[in-house]
Scaffold this motif. Sequence first.
Motif, short mmCIF file in Angstrom:
data_model
loop_
_atom_site.label_atom_id
_atom_site.label_comp_id
_atom_site.label_asym_id
_atom_site.label_seq_id
_atom_site.Cartn_x
_atom_site.Cartn_y
_atom_site.Cartn_z
N VAL A 233 38.60 17.62 59.87
CA VAL A 233 39.61 16.59 60.09
C VAL A 233 40.87 16.90 59.29
O VAL A 233 40.81 17.20 58.10
CB VAL A 233 39.09 15.19 59.69
N LEU A 234 42.00 16.82 59.97
CA LEU A 234 43.32 16.96 59.36
C LEU A 234 44.02 15.62 59.42
O LEU A 234 44.06 14.98 60.47
CB LEU A 234 44.14 18.01 60.12
N VAL A 235 44.57 15.18 58.29
CA VAL A 235 45.36 13.97 58.24
C VAL A 235 46.81 14.38 57.98
O VAL A 235 47.10 15.09 57.01
CB VAL A 235 44.89 13.02 57.12
N LEU A 236 47.72 13.97 58.85
CA LEU A 236 49.13 14.28 58.68
C LEU A 236 49.83 13.11 58.02
O LEU A 236 49.66 11.96 58.42
CB LEU A 236 49.77 14.59 60.04
N SER A 237 50.61 13.41 57.01
CA SER A 237 51.30 12.38 56.23
C SER A 237 52.78 12.37 56.58
O SER A 237 53.44 13.41 56.53
CB SER A 237 51.12 12.66 54.73
N GLY A 238 53.29 11.19 56.94
CA GLY A 238 54.71 11.03 57.22
C GLY A 238 55.37 10.28 56.07
O GLY A 238 55.10 9.08 55.89
N PRO A 239 56.25 10.91 55.31
CA PRO A 239 56.85 10.23 54.16
C PRO A 239 57.74 9.06 54.52
O PRO A 239 58.01 8.20 53.68
CB PRO A 239 57.64 11.34 53.47
N ALA A 240 58.19 8.98 55.78
CA ALA A 240 59.05 7.87 56.21
C ALA A 240 58.27 6.85 57.04
O ALA A 240 58.87 5.98 57.67
CB ALA A 240 60.23 8.40 57.02
N GLU A 241 56.95 6.93 57.03
CA GLU A 241 56.08 6.05 57.83
C GLU A 241 56.24 4.59 57.42
O GLU A 241 55.98 4.22 56.27
CB GLU A 241 54.63 6.49 57.65
N PRO A 242 56.67 3.69 58.36
CA PRO A 242 56.86 2.28 58.01
C PRO A 242 55.70 1.36 58.41
O PRO A 242 55.69 0.19 58.02
CB PRO A 242 58.11 1.91 58.81
N VAL A 243 54.75 1.85 59.19
CA VAL A 243 53.65 1.01 59.64
C VAL A 243 52.44 1.16 58.72
O VAL A 243 51.86 0.17 58.27
CB VAL A 243 53.27 1.33 61.10
N PHE A 244 52.07 2.40 58.44
CA PHE A 244 51.00 2.68 57.48
C PHE A 244 51.57 3.62 56.41
O PHE A 244 51.28 4.82 56.40
CB PHE A 244 49.79 3.30 58.19
N PRO A 245 52.38 3.07 55.52
CA PRO A 245 53.10 3.90 54.55
C PRO A 245 52.17 4.53 53.51
O PRO A 245 50.99 4.15 53.39
CB PRO A 245 54.07 2.92 53.89
N LEU A 246 52.73 5.48 52.78
CA LEU A 246 51.97 6.08 51.69
C LEU A 246 51.44 4.99 50.78
O LEU A 246 52.14 4.00 50.53
CB LEU A 246 52.87 7.03 50.90
N PRO A 247 50.20 5.11 50.29
CA PRO A 247 49.30 6.27 50.38
C PRO A 247 48.23 6.15 51.47
O PRO A 247 47.12 6.66 51.29
CB PRO A 247 48.65 6.26 48.99
N HIS A 248 48.52 5.49 52.59
CA HIS A 248 47.51 5.37 53.63
C HIS A 248 46.95 6.73 54.09
O HIS A 248 45.72 6.85 54.27
CB HIS A 248 48.06 4.59 54.82
N PRO A 249 47.79 7.77 54.29
CA PRO A 249 47.19 9.06 54.70
C PRO A 249 46.23 9.61 53.66
O PRO A 249 45.17 10.14 54.00
CB PRO A 249 48.42 9.97 54.87
N GLN A 250 46.60 9.48 52.38
CA GLN A 250 45.73 9.96 51.31
C GLN A 250 44.43 9.16 51.26
O GLN A 250 43.34 9.71 51.04
CB GLN A 250 46.47 9.91 49.97
N HIS A 251 44.56 7.85 51.45
CA HIS A 251 43.36 7.00 51.49
C HIS A 251 42.46 7.40 52.66
O HIS A 251 41.23 7.51 52.51
CB HIS A 251 43.78 5.53 51.60
#
Length: 291
Positions: A233-251
């Motif tokens: 599984v690869l999780v892509l992190s978007g630093p400008a994500e407004p719906v599920f902002p950081l640290p949701h990808p890390q979580h």
Amino acid sequence: MQQFIDAAPGIRLWTEQRGAADAAPLLLIMGAQATGVGWPDPLVESLAPHHRVIRYDHRDTGRSTWPFEERPYRIADLAEDAIAVLDGLGIERAHIVGMSLGGMLAQMLLADHPDRVLSATLFGTCALSTTSYTRPDGSTVPVGELPGIAPEVLELWARPMEDHGPEAEVRRRLEHWRVLAGDQLPFDAGFFRSLEQGVIAHTGHHRVSTAHARADDSGMLRTEQLAANRVPVLVLSGPAEPVFPLPHPQHLAQCVNGAHVVEIPGMGHALPPAVHTPLADAILSHTAAVR
């Protein structure tokens, strides 16, 4: 190649395939109320030389059946639709890529049908898990205390859906994309206007369903199954994500056993041209490693 798949009694799903028929299948799963053509053509074309790329319309979107008003369904049914697409196309196992709600559906496939998934790429989504987030310093954050949706997005979503004609609807969708895209990349209004005009032409009308927002979302958690995951599984992190902002990808990567995170510079909750190449590169690197 376009094809309709019978996913359930009275439910037909539009699908499209690009790439060689004998290439490793890659199923693109879009977000809530989004058609398959919401995956931009340039991104699909960059994946097609390496994969048999499949995109499809969820129920109540695009050219698929719009049944919700007469026969309400569960979000879990949308996950099973993805399996129905694979079955209908004669595909035993596929790489899957899920964005937003599509990322949640992909997690449900990882949990419920791991034998059908070669790899998964998830982004713009949150973990279907009750596991707390562990910060780099070792402290923990309960799931309910992770950052929520940006206020400007919530304000936009709270507005009543009114039909003022196709041009007004395109303008409304442009404003929506402007907010979802975040503030790190210049907003390409021409690209998103063309995208939405294409969606309307594909669908045959400019009406918008709210079925996915009203569908029963009970029973979506997969905490234990994701913790026991064995699929790459690869999780892509978007630093400008407004719906599920950081640290949701890390979580999310912490909740899904074996997952790792790659950042796509400037990405928000949208797919503008600036992210197509890094997004495709990340997906293809992941799937190539699995093959």
